[in-house]
Design an enzyme around this catalytic site. Structure first.
Site, PDB file in Angstrom:
ATOM      1  N   HIS A   1     -12.167   3.890  -0.247  1.00 25.45           N
ATOM      2  CA  HIS A   1     -12.154   2.679   0.881  1.00 25.45           C
ATOM      3  C   HIS A   1     -13.162   1.614   0.205  1.00 25.45           C
ATOM      4  CE1 HIS A   1     -12.406   6.122   4.101  1.00 25.45           C
ATOM      5  NE2 HIS A   1     -10.892   5.495   4.169  1.00 25.45           N
TER       6      HIS A   1
ATOM      7  N   ASN B   1       0.902  -1.345   0.098  1.00 27.12           N
ATOM      8  CA  ASN B   1      -0.092   0.027   0.033  1.00 27.12           C
ATOM      9  C   ASN B   1       0.873   1.436   0.183  1.00 27.12           C
ATOM     10  OD1 ASN B   1      -1.877   2.076   0.428  1.00 27.12           O
ATOM     11  ND2 ASN B   1      -2.536   1.004   2.415  1.00 27.12           N
TER      12      ASN B   1
ATOM     13  N   GLY C   1     -12.653   5.985  10.296  1.00 25.57           N
ATOM     14  CA  GLY C   1     -11.366   5.957  10.611  1.00 25.57           C
ATOM     15  C   GLY C   1     -10.868   7.515  10.654  1.00 25.57           C
ATOM     16  N   ASN C   2      -9.701   7.513  10.503  1.00 24.31           N
ATOM     17  CA  ASN C   2      -9.010   8.839  10.271  1.00 24.31           C
ATOM     18  C   ASN C   2      -9.630   9.524   8.983  1.00 24.31           C
ATOM     19  OD1 ASN C   2      -7.574  11.092  10.996  1.00 24.31           O
ATOM     20  ND2 ASN C   2      -5.942  10.435  10.017  1.00 24.31           N
TER      21      ASN C   2
ATOM     22  N   GLU D   1     -14.791   0.492  15.104  1.00 21.74           N
ATOM     23  CA  GLU D   1     -14.487  -0.832  15.648  1.00 21.74           C
ATOM     24  C   GLU D   1     -14.134  -0.547  17.369  1.00 21.74           C
ATOM     25  OE1 GLU D   1     -11.089  -2.642  13.836  1.00 21.74           O
ATOM     26  OE2 GLU D   1     -12.248  -2.129  11.893  1.00 21.74           O
TER      27      GLU D   1
ATOM     28  N   GLU E   1      -8.355  -4.697   5.244  1.00 21.82           N
ATOM     29  CA  GLU E   1      -8.272  -4.318   3.856  1.00 21.82           C
ATOM     30  C   GLU E   1      -6.952  -5.159   3.149  1.00 21.82           C
ATOM     31  OE1 GLU E   1      -8.273  -0.078   5.071  1.00 21.82           O
ATOM     32  OE2 GLU E   1      -9.177   0.256   2.924  1.00 21.82           O
TER      33      GLU E   1
ATOM     34  N   ARG F   1      -9.950  16.219   7.293  1.00 22.23           N
ATOM     35  CA  ARG F   1     -10.671  16.572   6.179  1.00 22.23           C
ATOM     36  C   ARG F   1     -12.078  17.267   6.493  1.00 22.23           C
ATOM     37  NH1 ARG F   1      -9.713  11.112   3.708  1.00 22.23           N
ATOM     38  NH2 ARG F   1      -7.632  11.199   2.824  1.00 22.23           N
TER      39      ARG F   1
ATOM     40  N   ASP G   1      -7.512  12.945  16.637  1.00 19.16           N
ATOM     41  CA  ASP G   1      -7.813  11.516  17.103  1.00 19.16           C
ATOM     42  C   ASP G   1      -9.048  11.798  18.276  1.00 19.16           C
ATOM     43  OD1 ASP G   1      -7.627   9.267  19.180  1.00 19.16           O
ATOM     44  OD2 ASP G   1      -5.822   8.832  17.812  1.00 19.16           O
ATOM     45  N   PHE G   2      -9.893  10.729  18.028  1.00 23.97           N
ATOM     46  CA  PHE G   2     -11.083  10.813  18.949  1.00 23.97           C
ATOM     47  C   PHE G   2     -10.942  10.459  20.470  1.00 23.97           C
ATOM     48  CE2 PHE G   2     -15.015  11.551  16.561  1.00 23.97           C
ATOM     49  CZ  PHE G   2     -14.510  11.924  15.544  1.00 23.97           C
ATOM     50  N   ARG G   3      -9.648   9.871  20.700  1.00 26.28           N
ATOM     51  CA  ARG G   3      -9.267   9.642  22.076  1.00 26.28           C
ATOM     52  C   ARG G   3      -8.792  10.799  22.692  1.00 26.28           C
ATOM     53  NH1 ARG G   3      -6.064   4.518  19.894  1.00 26.28           N
ATOM     54  NH2 ARG G   3      -5.953   6.055  18.357  1.00 26.28           N
TER      55      ARG G   3
ATOM     56  N   GLY H   1     -10.747   2.271  12.504  1.00 24.86           N
ATOM     57  CA  GLY H   1     -10.269   2.569  14.073  1.00 24.86           C
ATOM     58  C   GLY H   1     -11.446   2.823  14.838  1.00 24.86           C
ATOM     59  N   LEU H   2     -12.122   3.970  14.424  1.00 25.53           N
ATOM     60  CA  LEU H   2     -13.308   4.557  15.482  1.00 25.53           C
ATOM     61  C   LEU H   2     -14.611   3.715  15.455  1.00 25.53           C
ATOM     62  CD1 LEU H   2     -13.973   7.204  17.016  1.00 25.53           C
ATOM     63  CD2 LEU H   2     -14.828   8.016  14.659  1.00 25.53           C
TER      64      LEU H   2
ATOM     65  N   ARG I   1      -2.550  -1.997  -3.442  1.00 27.24           N
ATOM     66  CA  ARG I   1      -3.617  -1.277  -3.283  1.00 27.24           C
ATOM     67  C   ARG I   1      -3.320   0.038  -4.265  1.00 27.24           C
ATOM     68  NH1 ARG I   1      -5.849   1.928   2.286  1.00 27.24           N
ATOM     69  NH2 ARG I   1      -7.625   2.556   1.307  1.00 27.24           N
TER      70      ARG I   1
HETATM   71  P1  ADP Z   1      -6.820   5.512   8.984  1.00 34.99           P
HETATM   72  O1  ADP Z   1      -6.650   4.012   8.632  1.00 34.99           O
HETATM   73  O2  ADP Z   1      -7.813   6.278   8.122  1.00 34.99           O
HETATM   74  O3  ADP Z   1      -5.725   6.179   9.322  1.00 34.99           O
HETATM   75  P2  ADP Z   1      -7.874   3.996  11.362  1.00 34.99           P
HETATM   76  O4  ADP Z   1      -9.015   3.241  10.653  1.00 34.99           O
HETATM   77  O5  ADP Z   1      -6.850   3.387  11.652  1.00 34.99           O
HETATM   78  O6  ADP Z   1      -7.707   5.192  10.341  1.00 34.99           O
HETATM   79  O7  ADP Z   1      -8.502   4.775  12.404  1.00 34.99           O
HETATM   80  C1  ADP Z   1      -7.714   5.872  13.326  1.00 34.99           C
HETATM   81  C2  ADP Z   1      -8.610   6.436  14.080  1.00 34.99           C
HETATM   82  O8  ADP Z   1      -9.334   5.661  14.995  1.00 34.99           O
HETATM   83  C3  ADP Z   1      -7.990   7.391  15.274  1.00 34.99           C
HETATM   84  O9  ADP Z   1      -7.736   8.757  14.992  1.00 34.99           O
HETATM   85  C4  ADP Z   1      -8.943   7.194  16.430  1.00 34.99           C
HETATM   86  O10 ADP Z   1      -9.682   8.682  16.096  1.00 34.99           O
HETATM   87  C5  ADP Z   1      -9.923   6.140  16.303  1.00 34.99           C
HETATM   88  N1  ADP Z   1      -9.558   5.351  17.219  1.00 34.99           N
HETATM   89  C6  ADP Z   1      -8.633   4.247  17.234  1.00 34.99           C
HETATM   90  N2  ADP Z   1      -8.905   3.363  18.378  1.00 34.99           N
HETATM   91  C7  ADP Z   1      -9.853   4.194  19.290  1.00 34.99           C
HETATM   92  C8  ADP Z   1     -10.229   4.019  20.504  1.00 34.99           C
HETATM   93  N3  ADP Z   1     -10.074   2.747  21.237  1.00 34.99           N
HETATM   94  N4  ADP Z   1     -11.320   5.062  20.943  1.00 34.99           N
HETATM   95  C9  ADP Z   1     -11.542   6.015  20.067  1.00 34.99           C
HETATM   96  N5  ADP Z   1     -11.158   6.293  19.106  1.00 34.99           N
HETATM   97  C10 ADP Z   1     -10.179   5.188  18.484  1.00 34.99           C
END
Ligand code: ADP
Length: 397
Positions: free
Chosen positions: A181, A7, A211-212, A335, A385, A242, A284-286, A332-333, A92
Protein backbone atom coordinates in the site's frame (compact mmCIF):
# COMPACT_ATOMS: atom_id res chain seq x y z
CA UNK A 1 -1.23 15.39 -20.89
CA UNK A 2 -3.20 12.18 -20.41
CA UNK A 3 -2.00 9.25 -18.33
CA UNK A 4 -3.46 5.76 -18.41
CA UNK A 5 -3.14 4.08 -14.99
CA UNK A 6 -3.23 0.28 -14.98
CA UNK A 7 -3.56 -1.94 -11.92
CA UNK A 8 -3.27 -5.59 -12.96
CA UNK A 9 -4.31 -8.12 -10.31
CA UNK A 10 -4.07 -11.87 -10.69
CA UNK A 11 -7.39 -12.08 -12.58
CA UNK A 12 -8.45 -8.45 -12.90
CA UNK A 13 -7.32 -5.18 -14.46
CA UNK A 14 -8.48 -1.81 -13.13
CA UNK A 15 -7.85 1.28 -15.21
CA UNK A 16 -8.28 5.04 -15.21
CA UNK A 17 -7.47 7.57 -17.90
CA UNK A 18 -6.58 10.83 -16.16
CA UNK A 19 -6.25 14.26 -17.76
CA UNK A 20 -3.32 15.77 -15.88
CA UNK A 21 -4.20 19.36 -16.89
CA UNK A 22 -6.83 19.35 -14.16
CA UNK A 23 -6.30 15.86 -12.69
CA UNK A 24 -9.78 14.81 -13.80
CA UNK A 25 -10.76 11.23 -14.55
CA UNK A 26 -11.83 10.89 -18.22
CA UNK A 27 -12.82 7.24 -17.92
CA UNK A 28 -12.36 4.32 -15.59
CA UNK A 29 -13.25 0.68 -15.49
CA UNK A 30 -12.38 -2.88 -14.68
CA UNK A 31 -11.81 -6.17 -16.49
CA UNK A 32 -12.70 -9.16 -14.32
CA UNK A 33 -12.23 -12.92 -14.47
CA UNK A 34 -9.29 -12.66 -16.87
CA UNK A 35 -8.19 -16.12 -17.94
CA UNK A 36 -11.47 -17.68 -16.73
CA UNK A 37 -14.89 -18.42 -18.12
CA UNK A 38 -17.27 -15.45 -18.04
CA UNK A 39 -14.65 -12.68 -18.25
CA UNK A 40 -16.20 -9.22 -18.51
CA UNK A 41 -15.41 -5.53 -18.79
CA UNK A 42 -17.14 -2.53 -17.21
CA UNK A 43 -16.34 0.91 -18.60
CA UNK A 44 -17.44 4.26 -17.16
CA UNK A 45 -16.59 7.37 -19.19
CA UNK A 46 -17.12 10.64 -17.31
CA UNK A 47 -20.21 12.53 -18.45
CA UNK A 48 -21.62 9.90 -20.77
CA UNK A 49 -23.06 6.44 -20.85
CA UNK A 50 -20.71 3.47 -20.49
CA UNK A 51 -21.41 -0.22 -20.07
CA UNK A 52 -21.36 -2.72 -17.21
CA UNK A 53 -20.14 -6.29 -17.08
CA UNK A 54 -20.05 -6.82 -20.83
CA UNK A 55 -18.96 -10.40 -21.51
CA UNK A 56 -15.80 -10.54 -23.64
CA UNK A 57 -13.29 -13.36 -24.01
CA UNK A 58 -10.06 -12.44 -22.17
CA UNK A 59 -7.66 -15.39 -22.23
CA UNK A 60 -4.91 -13.19 -20.70
CA UNK A 61 -4.06 -9.65 -19.56
CA UNK A 62 -2.90 -8.73 -23.07
CA UNK A 63 -6.42 -9.30 -24.40
CA UNK A 64 -7.77 -7.23 -21.50
CA UNK A 65 -5.45 -4.28 -22.24
CA UNK A 66 -6.57 -4.42 -25.90
CA UNK A 67 -10.23 -4.23 -24.82
CA UNK A 68 -9.48 -1.28 -22.53
CA UNK A 69 -7.86 0.62 -25.40
CA UNK A 70 -10.75 -0.26 -27.73
CA UNK A 71 -13.23 1.06 -25.12
CA UNK A 72 -11.25 4.31 -24.70
CA UNK A 73 -11.24 4.81 -28.51
CA UNK A 74 -14.82 3.70 -29.18
CA UNK A 75 -17.11 6.06 -31.16
CA UNK A 76 -19.91 5.80 -28.59
CA UNK A 77 -18.33 5.49 -25.17
CA UNK A 78 -14.75 6.40 -25.93
CA UNK A 79 -13.01 9.51 -24.57
CA UNK A 80 -10.09 9.86 -27.01
CA UNK A 81 -9.91 9.66 -30.79
CA UNK A 82 -6.33 8.47 -31.19
CA UNK A 83 -4.11 6.23 -29.09
CA UNK A 84 -1.39 8.88 -29.42
CA UNK A 85 -3.40 11.02 -27.00
CA UNK A 86 -2.20 8.72 -24.21
CA UNK A 87 1.10 10.34 -23.23
CA UNK A 88 2.21 7.69 -20.74
CA UNK A 89 1.08 4.59 -18.88
CA UNK A 90 1.59 4.24 -15.13
CA UNK A 91 1.57 0.66 -13.88
CA UNK A 92 0.95 -0.31 -10.28
CA UNK A 93 3.53 -3.04 -9.59
CA UNK A 94 3.21 -5.01 -6.37
CA UNK A 95 6.76 -5.94 -5.48
CA UNK A 96 10.03 -4.19 -6.25
CA UNK A 97 11.98 -6.18 -3.64
CA UNK A 98 14.90 -4.23 -2.21
CA UNK A 99 15.75 -2.76 -5.60
CA UNK A 100 13.44 0.20 -6.00
CA UNK A 101 12.72 2.90 -3.49
CA UNK A 102 11.10 5.08 -6.15
CA UNK A 103 9.04 4.80 -9.29
CA UNK A 104 10.97 4.30 -12.52
CA UNK A 105 10.53 4.45 -16.31
CA UNK A 106 10.33 0.86 -17.56
CA UNK A 107 13.41 -0.49 -19.38
CA UNK A 108 14.73 -4.05 -19.77
CA UNK A 109 16.43 -3.89 -16.34
CA UNK A 110 13.19 -2.89 -14.62
CA UNK A 111 11.40 -5.80 -16.27
CA UNK A 112 14.16 -8.16 -15.14
CA UNK A 113 13.74 -7.01 -11.54
CA UNK A 114 9.94 -7.37 -11.70
CA UNK A 115 10.56 -10.91 -12.97
CA UNK A 116 13.12 -11.59 -10.22
CA UNK A 117 10.46 -10.63 -7.69
CA UNK A 118 7.89 -13.17 -9.00
CA UNK A 119 8.56 -15.36 -5.94
CA UNK A 120 7.83 -12.43 -3.63
CA UNK A 121 4.58 -11.44 -5.38
CA UNK A 122 3.45 -14.62 -7.12
CA UNK A 123 -0.11 -13.50 -7.88
CA UNK A 124 0.57 -9.91 -8.90
CA UNK A 125 4.07 -9.45 -10.32
CA UNK A 126 3.51 -11.79 -13.31
CA UNK A 127 0.23 -9.99 -14.13
CA UNK A 128 1.96 -6.60 -13.73
CA UNK A 129 4.68 -7.63 -16.19
CA UNK A 130 2.17 -8.96 -18.73
CA UNK A 131 0.31 -5.63 -18.47
CA UNK A 132 3.54 -3.72 -19.16
CA UNK A 133 4.48 -5.93 -22.10
CA UNK A 134 0.98 -5.74 -23.56
CA UNK A 135 1.20 -1.93 -23.50
CA UNK A 136 4.66 -2.01 -25.04
CA UNK A 137 3.30 -4.15 -27.89
CA UNK A 138 0.17 -2.03 -28.43
CA UNK A 139 1.79 1.40 -28.01
CA UNK A 140 5.52 0.98 -28.59
CA UNK A 141 6.31 4.71 -28.49
CA UNK A 142 4.50 5.52 -25.26
CA UNK A 143 6.60 5.60 -22.06
CA UNK A 144 5.66 3.11 -19.36
CA UNK A 145 6.33 3.82 -15.68
CA UNK A 146 6.41 1.24 -12.88
CA UNK A 147 5.11 2.47 -9.51
CA UNK A 148 5.93 -0.07 -6.80
CA UNK A 149 3.67 -0.78 -3.83
CA UNK A 150 6.78 -1.51 -1.77
CA UNK A 151 8.83 1.58 -2.72
CA UNK A 152 7.70 4.05 -0.02
CA UNK A 153 8.67 1.60 2.73
CA UNK A 154 12.26 1.18 1.55
CA UNK A 155 13.37 3.92 3.99
CA UNK A 156 12.64 1.61 6.96
CA UNK A 157 15.74 1.04 9.10
CA UNK A 158 17.17 -2.45 9.30
CA UNK A 159 15.95 -2.94 12.89
CA UNK A 160 12.39 -2.50 11.60
CA UNK A 161 12.59 -4.69 8.51
CA UNK A 162 14.61 -7.69 9.72
CA UNK A 163 12.99 -10.90 10.89
CA UNK A 164 14.86 -12.73 13.66
CA UNK A 165 15.49 -15.83 11.58
CA UNK A 166 18.93 -17.16 10.51
CA UNK A 167 20.65 -14.32 8.64
CA UNK A 168 21.53 -16.57 5.72
CA UNK A 169 17.86 -16.46 4.63
CA UNK A 170 18.08 -12.70 4.29
CA UNK A 171 21.32 -13.02 2.36
CA UNK A 172 20.17 -15.86 0.13
CA UNK A 173 16.50 -15.01 -0.43
CA UNK A 174 16.09 -11.39 0.72
CA UNK A 175 13.51 -12.48 3.31
CA UNK A 176 12.54 -9.35 5.27
CA UNK A 177 9.65 -6.99 5.82
CA UNK A 178 8.82 -4.96 2.68
CA UNK A 179 5.38 -3.48 3.33
CA UNK A 180 2.62 -2.68 0.81
CA UNK A 181 0.00 0.00 0.00
CA UNK A 182 3.08 2.25 -0.36
CA UNK A 183 1.49 4.58 -2.91
CA UNK A 184 -1.39 5.19 -0.53
CA UNK A 185 0.79 5.65 2.58
CA UNK A 186 2.99 8.09 0.65
CA UNK A 187 0.08 10.10 -0.80
CA UNK A 188 -1.87 10.23 2.47
CA UNK A 189 1.09 11.06 4.74
CA UNK A 190 2.17 13.93 2.46
CA UNK A 191 -1.35 15.28 2.27
CA UNK A 192 -1.76 14.94 6.06
CA UNK A 193 1.32 17.11 6.62
CA UNK A 194 -0.10 19.80 4.26
CA UNK A 195 -3.73 19.63 5.33
CA UNK A 196 -2.97 19.16 9.03
CA UNK A 197 -0.50 22.08 9.01
CA UNK A 198 2.37 19.95 10.34
CA UNK A 199 6.04 20.83 10.00
CA UNK A 200 7.35 18.66 7.12
CA UNK A 201 10.81 18.58 8.77
CA UNK A 202 9.55 17.77 12.24
CA UNK A 203 6.50 15.54 12.07
CA UNK A 204 5.46 12.11 13.29
CA UNK A 205 2.46 10.63 11.50
CA UNK A 206 0.69 7.27 11.70
CA UNK A 207 -1.32 6.37 8.61
CA UNK A 208 -4.09 3.80 9.09
CA UNK A 209 -5.01 2.44 5.65
CA UNK A 210 -8.11 0.44 6.54
CA UNK A 211 -9.76 -1.17 3.52
CA UNK A 212 -10.36 -4.77 2.70
CA UNK A 213 -6.58 -5.05 2.88
CA UNK A 214 -5.33 -3.02 5.84
CA UNK A 215 -1.95 -1.70 6.96
CA UNK A 216 -0.43 0.95 9.18
CA UNK A 217 2.71 2.99 8.63
CA UNK A 218 4.83 5.14 10.91
CA UNK A 219 6.17 8.17 9.04
CA UNK A 220 8.81 10.53 10.44
CA UNK A 221 9.44 13.77 8.49
CA UNK A 222 7.74 12.26 5.44
CA UNK A 223 9.78 9.03 5.48
CA UNK A 224 8.44 5.62 6.40
CA UNK A 225 10.16 4.09 9.45
CA UNK A 226 7.88 1.08 9.98
CA UNK A 227 4.84 -0.60 8.50
CA UNK A 228 2.61 -3.49 9.46
CA UNK A 229 2.61 -5.68 6.33
CA UNK A 230 5.67 -7.85 5.78
CA UNK A 231 7.34 -10.05 3.20
CA UNK A 232 3.80 -10.44 1.88
CA UNK A 233 0.58 -8.53 2.66
CA UNK A 234 -0.42 -11.24 5.16
CA UNK A 235 1.39 -9.78 8.19
CA UNK A 236 0.02 -7.21 10.61
CA UNK A 237 -3.58 -6.13 11.11
CA UNK A 238 -6.64 -8.35 11.02
CA UNK A 239 -8.11 -7.69 7.55
CA UNK A 240 -11.22 -8.52 5.53
CA UNK A 241 -10.08 -12.07 4.80
CA UNK A 242 -6.41 -12.08 5.95
CA UNK A 243 -5.45 -13.20 9.43
CA UNK A 244 -2.64 -10.68 9.96
CA UNK A 245 -0.18 -11.67 12.72
CA UNK A 246 -0.45 -15.25 13.99
CA UNK A 247 2.06 -17.54 15.67
CA UNK A 248 3.76 -19.25 12.66
CA UNK A 249 3.29 -22.59 14.47
CA UNK A 250 -0.44 -22.26 13.70
CA UNK A 251 0.40 -23.12 10.09
CA UNK A 252 2.03 -26.41 11.07
CA UNK A 253 -0.75 -27.20 13.54
CA UNK A 254 -3.58 -26.74 11.03
CA UNK A 255 -1.59 -28.57 8.33
CA UNK A 256 -1.14 -31.60 10.59
CA UNK A 257 -4.65 -31.65 12.01
CA UNK A 258 -6.46 -31.05 8.71
CA UNK A 259 -4.03 -32.93 6.48
CA UNK A 260 -3.30 -29.87 4.39
CA UNK A 261 -0.16 -28.55 2.68
CA UNK A 262 1.55 -25.32 3.77
CA UNK A 263 0.26 -23.66 0.58
CA UNK A 264 -3.28 -24.68 1.41
CA UNK A 265 -3.04 -23.32 4.95
CA UNK A 266 -1.57 -20.04 3.68
CA UNK A 267 -4.46 -19.78 1.25
CA UNK A 268 -6.82 -20.11 4.23
CA UNK A 269 -4.90 -17.42 6.14
CA UNK A 270 -5.10 -15.11 3.10
CA UNK A 271 -8.61 -15.72 1.83
CA UNK A 272 -10.77 -17.28 4.52
CA UNK A 273 -9.55 -15.63 7.71
CA UNK A 274 -9.66 -12.07 9.06
CA UNK A 275 -13.03 -10.66 10.12
CA UNK A 276 -14.64 -12.94 7.55
CA UNK A 277 -13.17 -16.07 9.13
CA UNK A 278 -13.85 -14.89 12.66
CA UNK A 279 -17.46 -13.87 12.04
CA UNK A 280 -18.49 -16.39 9.39
CA UNK A 281 -20.63 -13.52 8.10
CA UNK A 282 -18.72 -11.24 5.74
CA UNK A 283 -15.47 -9.38 5.13
CA UNK A 284 -17.43 -6.14 4.74
CA UNK A 285 -17.80 -4.00 7.86
CA UNK A 286 -21.28 -2.83 6.85
CA UNK A 287 -22.50 -6.44 6.96
CA UNK A 288 -20.65 -7.05 10.23
CA UNK A 289 -22.22 -4.00 11.84
CA UNK A 290 -25.70 -5.11 10.73
CA UNK A 291 -25.09 -8.66 12.00
CA UNK A 292 -23.70 -7.39 15.32
CA UNK A 293 -26.72 -5.11 15.74
CA UNK A 294 -29.03 -8.06 15.29
CA UNK A 295 -27.23 -9.95 18.05
CA UNK A 296 -24.58 -11.95 16.19
CA UNK A 297 -21.87 -12.35 18.85
CA UNK A 298 -19.21 -13.60 16.45
CA UNK A 299 -19.62 -10.54 14.22
CA UNK A 300 -19.29 -8.32 17.31
CA UNK A 301 -16.17 -10.18 18.47
CA UNK A 302 -14.61 -9.92 15.00
CA UNK A 303 -15.01 -6.13 14.95
CA UNK A 304 -13.63 -5.88 18.49
CA UNK A 305 -10.58 -7.96 17.61
CA UNK A 306 -9.98 -5.83 14.50
CA UNK A 307 -10.18 -2.57 16.45
CA UNK A 308 -7.97 -3.90 19.25
CA UNK A 309 -5.24 -4.93 16.80
CA UNK A 310 -5.24 -1.49 15.12
CA UNK A 311 -5.00 0.22 18.55
CA UNK A 312 -2.10 -2.04 19.57
CA UNK A 313 -0.19 -1.24 16.38
CA UNK A 314 -0.77 2.49 16.88
CA UNK A 315 0.66 2.15 20.39
CA UNK A 316 3.72 0.32 19.11
CA UNK A 317 4.37 3.02 16.48
CA UNK A 318 4.03 5.79 19.05
CA UNK A 319 6.74 3.94 20.99
CA UNK A 320 8.88 3.45 17.88
CA UNK A 321 8.70 7.17 16.98
CA UNK A 322 8.75 8.40 20.60
CA UNK A 323 5.54 10.36 20.00
CA UNK A 324 2.98 11.16 17.35
CA UNK A 325 1.59 14.42 15.93
CA UNK A 326 -1.19 13.05 13.75
CA UNK A 327 -3.12 9.83 13.26
CA UNK A 328 -4.68 9.59 9.82
CA UNK A 329 -7.51 7.35 8.63
CA UNK A 330 -7.87 6.38 4.98
CA UNK A 331 -9.29 3.75 2.53
CA UNK A 332 -12.84 2.32 2.42
CA UNK A 333 -13.30 1.75 6.11
CA UNK A 334 -11.01 4.52 7.37
CA UNK A 335 -12.72 7.15 5.22
CA UNK A 336 -16.31 6.09 5.73
CA UNK A 337 -16.83 4.37 9.04
CA UNK A 338 -16.95 6.85 11.93
CA UNK A 339 -17.96 4.13 14.41
CA UNK A 340 -14.81 2.11 13.78
CA UNK A 341 -12.65 5.27 13.96
CA UNK A 342 -14.24 6.16 17.25
CA UNK A 343 -13.77 2.63 18.66
CA UNK A 344 -10.07 2.76 17.75
CA UNK A 345 -9.61 6.23 19.24
CA UNK A 346 -11.32 5.09 22.45
CA UNK A 347 -8.08 3.18 23.18
CA UNK A 348 -5.96 6.30 22.73
CA UNK A 349 -7.00 8.44 25.68
CA UNK A 350 -3.53 8.01 27.20
CA UNK A 351 -2.16 9.98 24.23
CA UNK A 352 -4.58 12.83 24.87
CA UNK A 353 -6.60 11.98 21.74
CA UNK A 354 -10.06 13.59 21.77
CA UNK A 355 -12.49 13.10 18.91
CA UNK A 356 -15.01 15.68 17.77
CA UNK A 357 -18.06 13.40 17.61
CA UNK A 358 -19.95 15.62 15.17
CA UNK A 359 -17.04 15.82 12.70
CA UNK A 360 -16.46 12.10 13.06
CA UNK A 361 -19.98 11.42 11.78
CA UNK A 362 -18.98 12.85 8.38
CA UNK A 363 -17.32 10.71 5.76
CA UNK A 364 -15.37 10.54 2.54
CA UNK A 365 -13.64 13.94 2.60
CA UNK A 366 -10.52 15.56 4.02
CA UNK A 367 -11.22 16.63 7.58
CA UNK A 368 -9.86 17.05 11.07
CA UNK A 369 -11.98 14.87 13.37
CA UNK A 370 -10.20 15.66 16.65
CA UNK A 371 -11.14 18.55 18.95
CA UNK A 372 -8.93 21.68 19.05
CA UNK A 373 -7.57 20.65 22.48
CA UNK A 374 -6.73 17.07 21.43
CA UNK A 375 -2.98 16.47 22.01
CA UNK A 376 -2.77 14.51 18.75
CA UNK A 377 -4.53 15.58 15.54
CA UNK A 378 -6.81 12.93 14.07
CA UNK A 379 -7.46 13.33 10.35
CA UNK A 380 -9.39 11.66 7.56
CA UNK A 381 -7.61 11.90 4.20
CA UNK A 382 -9.23 10.01 1.30
CA UNK A 383 -6.60 8.04 -0.56
CA UNK A 384 -6.31 8.20 -4.33
CA UNK A 385 -3.83 5.63 -5.51
CA UNK A 386 -4.60 6.11 -9.20
CA UNK A 387 -3.97 9.86 -9.04
CA UNK A 388 -0.77 9.26 -7.06
CA UNK A 389 0.42 6.82 -9.76
CA UNK A 390 -0.48 9.31 -12.52
CA UNK A 391 1.44 12.10 -10.74
CA UNK A 392 4.54 9.92 -10.31
CA UNK A 393 4.29 8.92 -13.98
CA UNK A 394 4.10 12.50 -15.21
CA UNK A 395 6.96 13.54 -12.93
CA UNK A 396 9.20 10.90 -14.50
CA UNK A 397 8.46 11.54 -18.15
P1 ADP B 1 -9.71 -2.56 -1.09
O1 ADP B 1 -9.22 -1.45 -2.01
O2 ADP B 1 -8.67 -3.11 -0.17
O3 ADP B 1 -10.53 -3.62 -1.77
P2 ADP B 1 -11.41 -0.47 0.03
O4 ADP B 1 -10.42 0.56 0.45
O5 ADP B 1 -12.26 -0.20 -1.14
O6 ADP B 1 -10.74 -1.90 -0.07
O7 ADP B 1 -12.35 -0.76 1.31
C1 ADP B 1 -13.38 -1.68 1.24
C2 ADP B 1 -13.95 -1.90 2.62
O8 ADP B 1 -14.32 -0.64 3.21
C3 ADP B 1 -15.23 -2.71 2.60
O9 ADP B 1 -14.98 -4.08 2.68
C4 ADP B 1 -15.95 -2.21 3.84
O10 ADP B 1 -15.60 -3.03 4.93
C5 ADP B 1 -15.42 -0.83 4.09
N1 ADP B 1 -16.41 0.23 3.83
C6 ADP B 1 -16.62 0.93 2.72
N2 ADP B 1 -17.61 1.84 2.90
C7 ADP B 1 -18.04 1.71 4.17
C8 ADP B 1 -19.04 2.35 4.99
N3 ADP B 1 -19.80 3.32 4.53
N4 ADP B 1 -19.18 1.92 6.25
C9 ADP B 1 -18.42 0.93 6.73
N5 ADP B 1 -17.46 0.31 6.02
C10 ADP B 1 -17.28 0.67 4.76
Amino acid sequence: MKVLVLNCGSSSLKYQLIDMENESVLAKGICEKIGMDGSMISHTPTGKEGFKERKEPMPDHKAAVKLVIDALLDKNWGVISDMKEIDAVGHRVLHGGKYYSESIVVNPDVKRVIRECFDLGPLHNPANLIGIEACEALMPNTPQVAVFDTAFHQTMPKKAYTYAIPYEYYDKYAIRKYGFHGTSHSFVSKRAIEFGGLDPKNSKVIVCHLGNGASLSAVVNGKCVDTSMGLTPLEGLIMGTRSGDVDPAVVQYIANKENKTVDEVLNILNKKSGVFGLSGVSSDFRDLEAAANSGNERAKDAVEAFVYRVAKYIGSYVAAMNGVDAIVFTAGLGENDGKTRSRICAYLGYLGVKLDDEMNKLRGKEMVISTPDSKVKVLVIPTNEELAIARETIALI
